[in-house]
Each structure stands twice: as structure tokens, then as C-alpha cells.
Scaffold this motif. Structure first.
Motif, mmCIF file in Angstrom:
data_model
loop_
_atom_site.group_PDB
_atom_site.id
_atom_site.type_symbol
_atom_site.label_atom_id
_atom_site.label_comp_id
_atom_site.label_asym_id
_atom_site.label_seq_id
_atom_site.Cartn_x
_atom_site.Cartn_y
_atom_site.Cartn_z
ATOM 1 N N LYS A 218 0.847 -1.199 0.000
ATOM 2 C CA LYS A 218 0.000 0.000 0.000
ATOM 3 C C LYS A 218 0.880 1.245 0.000
ATOM 4 N N HIS A 219 1.880 1.202 0.860
ATOM 5 C CA HIS A 219 2.785 2.343 1.014
ATOM 6 C C HIS A 219 4.202 1.853 1.247
ATOM 7 N N GLU B 248 5.999 8.493 -1.754
ATOM 8 C CA GLU B 248 4.918 8.394 -2.740
ATOM 9 C C GLU B 248 5.526 8.122 -4.105
ATOM 10 N N HIS C 222 5.534 7.523 -8.286
ATOM 11 C CA HIS C 222 4.884 7.937 -9.527
ATOM 12 C C HIS C 222 4.052 6.766 -10.008
ATOM 13 N N PRO C 223 2.778 6.995 -10.337
ATOM 14 C CA PRO C 223 1.884 5.865 -10.657
ATOM 15 C C PRO C 223 2.376 5.032 -11.844
ATOM 16 N N GLU C 224 3.048 5.641 -12.812
ATOM 17 C CA GLU C 224 3.533 4.843 -13.950
ATOM 18 C C GLU C 224 5.017 4.490 -13.845
ATOM 19 N N ASN D 205 6.976 4.117 -11.444
ATOM 20 C CA ASN D 205 7.379 3.283 -10.321
ATOM 21 C C ASN D 205 8.665 3.786 -9.645
#
Lengths: 388, 388
Positions: A186-187, A210, A212-214, A216
Motif C-alpha cells: 500500500k505504502h 509516494e 509515480h503511478p507509472e 514506479n
């Protein structure tokens, strides 16, 4: 020992950005320092009392350097650990200890240490050579996907690879390595623990990396982590247990996964100031760099609480640019509220090279996170010439 | 101009503690610096890119130094101001300007400037020689008590004396001076104003100088001042008007009296980082030293608000001690919450010499003030040998 006198010298192996930021504190306390680094233009070449160049992996170089100081520390893990042990035997104080560093330097040994000390970590297998992995998969002892990590001197992006199929293994170096279960987390969290020789222990608040969604890749380090208190407490406890198991002296940055089931697993540790604690220069009562100096000199530890929320963004060299560095729009980000750029002083940029970081502090963590996104969109680390 | 490139050099006249603390920021921003000071062991000798020794009052020395830099500043007022003017004429950026410094350097001119610009200040008379004062008193133009101040290079305790009777005048140097009305003030306050070349203005919160009830010396600098908001607003406005009147570029520390009638009178100003702003390293979003660098390089000004309350205590050499300095009980004060010692790096102590300062930060200003008192009782700046 009287650290605040000219009879005392602190030696630092490595003169990179972490050492440079440690020197802010030694200047503030007027503690005499001596730094050694392979590069003549190392960021720490200024602000120390003495600077010399030398190979940190060379036994004689490290022993000879260490014999001229009273307390020896390092700002990178790639130093000759046998030399540190020899110096310890000779009565030089080396913090963190050679024993800790030896365990950490090898990722297989590090993982075994967690297992032996009941510290939660993801399941793994150890291999003398990457080439042995295929057999393990064929025999059913291992299955895709998993994370391949070089045991020695592995760094993100160089010594780590997610292996999803056989062909992903082909390009990997044939070295001692581990295959780790891929944890769908999750984190990713981190806690910096400080411990001095007297055994006083303090932890910094849990920070969140956090991604980056793409891409990684870690995009923002956020303090405090936006997680429930119960999870934060759990992460702190695991970090404390890890530092205690090492009988660590100095800072220990403990990187952890919060799994989908809210379990906490230790990913890896760093025995030094860490990227996840850079926010503390602006956001904490005591910066991690000051805390490291306090811890290794057995001074009282400073308060680790935050005065404000902090978000950190790394400044890495943009793709397609190599050469004399230019910080495009740096003045523009300095107009934004609570924004401080840190420029490490490396003269040349290249793709993905760590050139600095930016801290954004604010009384509201969400506002800091919003400004951090603006910062990231605005500043670019480039060179005068595009090499595309 | 691209400050964040190796083509740019910032020059600093003076290598004392203020310059040293400015270098924390130039290291952080990786701005190239060159420092000149008369002493080879000046606190700033480290952390700058180039250091040289020289007499700051010597015209040629200052001009030659200034010609090798892009922007020139100073950390003390005792520099050759004709040299600064020559450099400005040659196109070198000098901030704060020679004009401001010339006005401030002479306390008579400084007072006249306030009068000419409608800035409230205590009534005063100007004398070419101290010996003329007696006549003024005899003629009824002046009456005891008053404050005698040497016009040139006056410093607290050296160029200032409260004169209560004729005999107090006898020991004073026979120089250009002023006699100022003795203001029975409720509080001594200070506001640091920052202004860059673009004219952006920011003020730090009002701080309070708390005096020792008997010794009549500043004991604590407290931020925020414990005064009503209406008084704080008034003080801020006076400070802003003062900085605007100077068309100042850089920091201007404005010291003020809050009279028994809650009037605000300007006492004097300093065109540089100031003792009353030291708390800002730990207590503010932007330290006064970073702000000075931002202001003189015409960078965007940083946020001046505090993140926590701060109290500052000066570390001065104890009476009866001269020689190699020892900071007695420094480790003891470091156990206290939110306490950071700053050691300037002067190797020799002597009575009342400024050797460092201690900042105490806390979310509650009264708690910070309480801990500050403990700090003051605990730490002592002495030498190995008592010279009593």
C-alpha cells in the motif's frame, strides 16, 4: 572527550551530498573535521578543516586516514570494511560499527540478519550466482514474479530488477544475489532511528514515499506519512527493534513496506543520513544531519518531532542532458511558499544523477504536497546542450 | 545573472560569525563565495570557496577585492566606504549600498537621517568634540542624564555611555559624538526588514530584548515579543518606513524603544544579519542569513514567519577568563529540549567576547524562556586557567 576543542578531529569517509550536509552541523558546533573522497571536486571539499582524495575501497588508504582522527564515520556504504575493523581493534571509535556495515553491505547477509532477529521481512532465497536462479524456478522452488537483488553494492536501478519472466534474467550480472518475494504494498514507509553510545534512542516520525503511478519511482517523500496512527506506531516499533538488534550507534534509516494486509516488512536499511530524512533540515527540531553528529559523538540526542509538515522532491538530471548543469526555473520555485532548494554542487549533470533536492514545508501536509507538485513541474535539471 | 553557476562569485567583507552563518546558505545553494578578513583564523575561513586576509578599512585592499567578484556585501560596518562607492561607480553590485552604509556608519548622520525622513527617534544634540558637551550643559542646552554616543564606530560598551553627572564625561574620548535623551523604555524591540533589488519587502516578527534587571545588559532575545498586537504592528510599520527611507537592499535590523507611553522610537539600525535574528535559524521558515543572500542577489524573498517560538542567549566570555576557550557544561544544555548551541569558532576567550549563542525553540514562548534561563545558568564560557 572534548569535541568542542581543537584537539578533537572527526573523520568522514566520503565527501558527497550527505557528508556536505553533515558539515553544516560541524561548522555550527565548530567541530574539527577531515574528509576523504575519490573526487577532488566532491561537494564536501569546502567546509571541512582538511580534505584529501583517496580510494575508499582501498584498505591502506582507509586505515591511514582513520589513524589521524578520533572518531570515524562514513556517508556511503561502499568503504573498506576490513579497514574499519582494523581501526576499531586499534582503539579508534568507528560509528556506525564495522560489524553493522558488514551485515548491511551484503543484501543476503542483511536479510538473514532480519530472519535471525525476528524482524519481519519479505520471504527470499539466496543464490551464489544469478545463473542458479533458473534451476530454482524450474524445480518449483521459486516462481515469477520476484525481485532480483545483487547481494553486493546494489543500488536502485542498478542492482535491483523485477523479474516477471525468464528473459528478464538474461541481462543480469552473474553474481551473488537474492530473489525476494514481490510485495504488493500500500505504502513504502521509512523511519529514521538515532541511537548514541549510551544507548539513548529516538525515532523520527514515519515518512511516506509516494511513487509515480507509472514510472514506479519515488516522487515525493512526505512527513508525516498519511497513514493511520496504529500503522505508524507499528512501523516505529519495527524500526526500533531493527536498530536495537544491530546495537546500532548513529542513524539507521529503516525502509519498510506496508502490505495490503497492513503488515510492516523491513525492506532495507541504511546506516547514515538518508534521502527520506532530508525534509528534517527545514521541518524538524533537529535535522537528521545534526542528529547523526550528536549520535556518533555520544552527545545528547535532539528532539525528533517536526515543527511543520515537510515534503521532499529529489532534483535529478533530466533525460537527454549531459554536461555543465543548469537549474532551469530555480528562481521561480523560490517564489513559492516554504520552498528551499538544496544544490549539492556537482558541476556535471547526466540523466537521473542526484543533483539536489527541494524541501517544501507548510503547516498543512496536503498544501505542502500540492506545492511540491508545482515545484516538480517547474524546475528542470538540464545542461546548456541537449544531447538527444 | 545566474547565481547557481560557477561563473558567479559573491564577495563578503568580513569573516566573523555573521559571515560564517551566511555561508550555511551559500553552501546550500552552491553559490561561489570569496571572503576577506584581517584574521587568518576568522570563523568564515572554511566553507567559502576562497579566503584571503586583508585590512577592510584599507581603500586599495577593498577595491582590489571587490573587482574580483560580481556582487559584494559586508558582514560588519567597519569597512572602507569610499572603496565601496568606487566599486559601485565601476559597475560592481554592492548591497547594502555605500550610501546606506555611509549614513549608518556615523551615528550623528544616522540620527539626522531619521529626523529628515520623519522617522521617530529620541531627541539628540550633535557635537564635534566631547569637550563641547560641558558648555552645552552649562548653557542649559542639555541636561543630565543623557546618553553619550561616539559618532564613529560606536559599539555597545565602548562607544556608548550613560552620563548622569559631569564626572562621567571625564574618561570619554574627545571625538565627534551625540548626546541623546535617555529614554525610559518599557521594552527594547527589534524588527528585521528584508528588501531585494526589485523592491519586494518582508518583515520578520517583532522580537523583544529582555534586559538583566541589574546589569542593564540584553540577556534574552525573545520571538515573538510579549507585547500587544497593536504595539507590534506599530513597530513593524516604523521598521518598514525606515527600510523604505534608505531604499535599502538586503537586511536592515531596526532596533527600537517602546516608551512608557507606548511610542515607538528608532534607536539604531544595522544593515546586515543581526544578533536579534539569530533565533531564525531554528525558529523561522527562512533564516535571516538565507534571507540576506536572497535579498542581495535579488532572489525571491523567503517566508519570514516563525514555525515555533524562539529565545536566544548570547554566549560571551566569562569575566576572569582569558585564553583557550572551554565551553563548560555544553553537553548538559544539549540534553534540554529544543536547545541548539552555535559555536563561532574563535579559539581564544576573553571577558565579554561574543563566542557563540544558544537558541531555544518551543511551541510555547514562555516554556522556551524558562529553558533559556536554565541554559544561561548552566553553560559557561571559560578557559583552562582562571586569570583572576
Amino acid at each position: 572527550m572534548n569535541y568542542f576543542s581543537s584537539d578533537f578531529t572527526l573523520g568522514i569517509l566520503g565527501g558527497g551530498q550527505l557528508g556536505k550536509m553533515m558539515l553544516y552541523t560541524t561548522r555550527k558546533f565548530d567541530i574539527k573535521t577531515k574528509v576523504i573522497d575519490p573526487s577532488e571536486s566532491a561537494p564536501s571539499r569546502l567546509a571541512c578543516d582538511d580534505f584529501e582524495t583517496g580510494d575508499l575501497m582501498d584498505f591502506d588508504t582507509v586505515v591511514n586516514f582513520g589513524r589521524t582522527v578520533d572518531v570515524l564515520t562514513f556517508e556511503i556504504e561502499n568503504v573498506n570494511v576490513d579497514a574499519l575493523e582494523t581501526l576499531e581493534d586499534e582503539g579508534i571509535k568507528v560509528f556506525p560499527s564495522s560489524k553493522t556495515l558488514r551485515t548491511i553491505q551484503n543484501k543476503a547477509t542483511q536479510k538473514l540478519f532480519y530472519r535471525d532477529n525476528d524482524i519481519p521481512t519479505s520471504p527470499f532465497s539466496r543464490f551464489a550466482y544469478t545463473s542458479e536462479i533458473k534451476d530454482a524456478v524450474d524445480n518449483g522452488g521459486l516462481s515469477y514474479p520476484f525481485v532480483w537483488k545483487s547481494a553486493q553494492f546494489g543500488y536502485d536501478g542498478m542492482g535491483v530488477k523485477i523479474v516477471r519472466r525468464y528473459t528478464d534474467l538474461i541481462d543480469l550480472p552473474n553474481v551473488e544475489c537474492i530473489a525476494e518475494e514481490l510485495v504488493p504494498f500500500k505504502h513504502e514507509l521509512a523511519v529514521i532511528v538515532a541511537r548514541n553510545e549510551d544507548g539513548d534512542l529516538k525515532t523520527y516520525p514515519v515518512v511516506e514515499m509516494e511513487f509515480h503511478p507509472e514510472a514506479n519511482q519515488v516522487e515525493y517523500v512526505i512527513c508525516p506519512a498519511r497513514i493511520p496512527d496504529t500503522i505508524a506506531k507499528k512501523a516505529e516499533l519495527v524500526a526500533l527493534r531493527t536498530a536495537s538488534a544491530f546495537e546500532h550507534v548513529g542513524l539507521l534509516a529503516v525502509e519498510m513496506f506496508q502490505t495490503q494486509d497492513d503488515e510492516i516488512l523491513v525492506n532495507e536499511v541504511a546506516p547514515r543520513p538518508h534521502n527520506s530524512g532530508h525534509y528534517s533540515i527545514e521541518g524538524s527540531y533537529t535535522s537528521q544531519f545534526e542528529q547523526q553528529i550528536r549520535a556518533i559523538l555520544n552527545l545528547p540526542l535532539g528532539k525528533t518531532e517536526s515543527t511543520v509538515a515537510g515534503v521532499m522532491v529529489n532534483l535529478v538530471g533530466a533525460e537527454d542532458y549531459t554536461g555543465d548543469v543548469v537549474y532551469e526555473n530555480i528562481e521561480k520555485i523560490m517564489t513559492m511558499e516554504g520552498v528551499t532548494p538544496h544544490i549539492y554542487g556537482k558541476k556535471q549533470t547526466r540523466p537521473f544523477r542526484k543533483m539536489g533536492h527541494v524541501t517544501i514545508v507548510n503547516s498543512d501536509v496536503n498544501e505542502a504536497r500540492r506545492i511540491a507538485e508545482e515545484v516538480k513541474k517547474t524546475i528542470k535539471v538540464i545542461s546548456a546542450t541537449n544531447t538527444k
